[in-house]
Motif scaffolding. Sequence first.
Motif: not given
Lengths: 310, 226
Positions: A4, A7-8, A12, A220-221, A224-225, A227, A229-230
Amino acid sequence: MSWTNIKRVFKAGFLDFWRNGFVSFTSVLMMIFTLFVIGLAIFSGVILNTTLQEFREKADMNVYFTTDAPEENILALGESLRALPEVATVEYISREEALAQFRERHQNDQLTLQALDELGDNPLGAVLNVRAHELTQYDTIAGFLKSEEALGEGNPQIIEKINYYDEQHRAAVDRLASITDSAKWIGLIVICIFIAATVAISFNTLRLAIYSSRDEIHVMRLVGAGKGYIRAPFVVEGILYGLIAGLITLILFYPITWWMGSATERFFGGINVFSYYLSHFPFFFLVIVGSGVLLGAVASFLAVRRYLQI
Amino acid sequence: MIYFDRVSKVYADNSVALDDVSFSVEPGEFISVVGHSGAGKTTLVKMLLAEEKPSSGSVFFESVNVHQVPSRRMGDLRRKIGTVFQDFRLLPGRTAYENIAFAMEAAGRSDEEIQSDVPHVLELVDLGDKLNNFPDELSGGEQQRVAIARAIVTQPDVIIADEPTGNLDPVNTFEVVQILKKINDLGTTIILTTHNKGVIDSLKKRVITMDRGKVVRDDREGKYIL
């Protein structure tokens, strides 16, 4: 990373690429420039190498024998030449073959052929075409031939002429050898500087593109995302820049090499860049697209890292 | 739940942002931190989010010292704290829907949850019809409501609202405060920093007053007194 999330991340990356149209456009443009220079470097390398090769192959040594030289003596000399480590090939052309080649070369020159016929006998001697591994090795081979002559003292002289001994020829060969050698080094240095400069420009363009997203990365940080994922969508975006720039560069090289193909063949002799491009397309694809993708991914990865430190 | 233990912050130029600040927050509380500009309110918020490190003292969130949380675990801590800022801080390249979905994605929620919760939470802040608008297509009040929706969608334990009404007109200010009150009524702890006297006086909740980096008052049912 889960499926998932992968895919995201891709979604993005694609969305950011599309929505930041102008930034994407300039990044791709800069990268095309870089990849184009890399492609040009490959072509220059190929042209230089083939020209050098061509030149080296032309610079052989012709040993002409007298018409009455016994064939076995010539063949024996050929064998001893072959045994030398400096000698790459020795080609024997008999008197008959020399005559046949002469006739073929002058097939449109009736006057010469007539004169030849009137002579009745074959006026041409046999020839040994000697090729060395390196241009500088002809001196040693010439020295060897001299000593062979000395060894054959008492026997009738069988070597009529060694074209290597022509002083002018020798000076030209020496000069050309040094020129092509320096050309190779200067070319290599210039190309390296060019590649380094364009890679630095591309790198900076991507850094600027990501600099404009620094607040976004900060938010984004804070949301709570993680590192990874960002960072991942930026890397996807960088890869996209590289991929698109690589494909456009490959397309651009098609008409350019087509246009320059026959000119390069005439000017440098032997190499047609267009047919070289077509026959080595998988190699070009790998190098150009691969460099683009790698450059995009690494530049984005490093640029984002700076803004993740909170 | 939250405990500031003698926290001080002195910047490189020797300016003191926080000076020996100690206080605690219980679960479900609604705290307002008031003070003039430069009193240290925003620094206080940054300390709790571990955006900045204290020069001395410690900040605890659920008995964890937030400044000792390793960088790779920071996301876990921050997902327990929803944040709303004066300048909204939405992702400019993403729609209202995507901004809120991002917070849920970061929290590892499934696509199904995102598809059902995001429109719902946008309805809650009365923006059900603005799903696909980008931040620059929304008014200040609307952007702040999207930011609140983003802060609450992952159901955090605490919401920190740093001057959330600073850029809003009185009507939008009233609406934002009403939303925050509603969220608090549902059990979420709220920390609100503001220098809006009207907002504080209408809330009738605990007020911590700061001046030049120090806590000068801490009143149970406080008013804006400076």
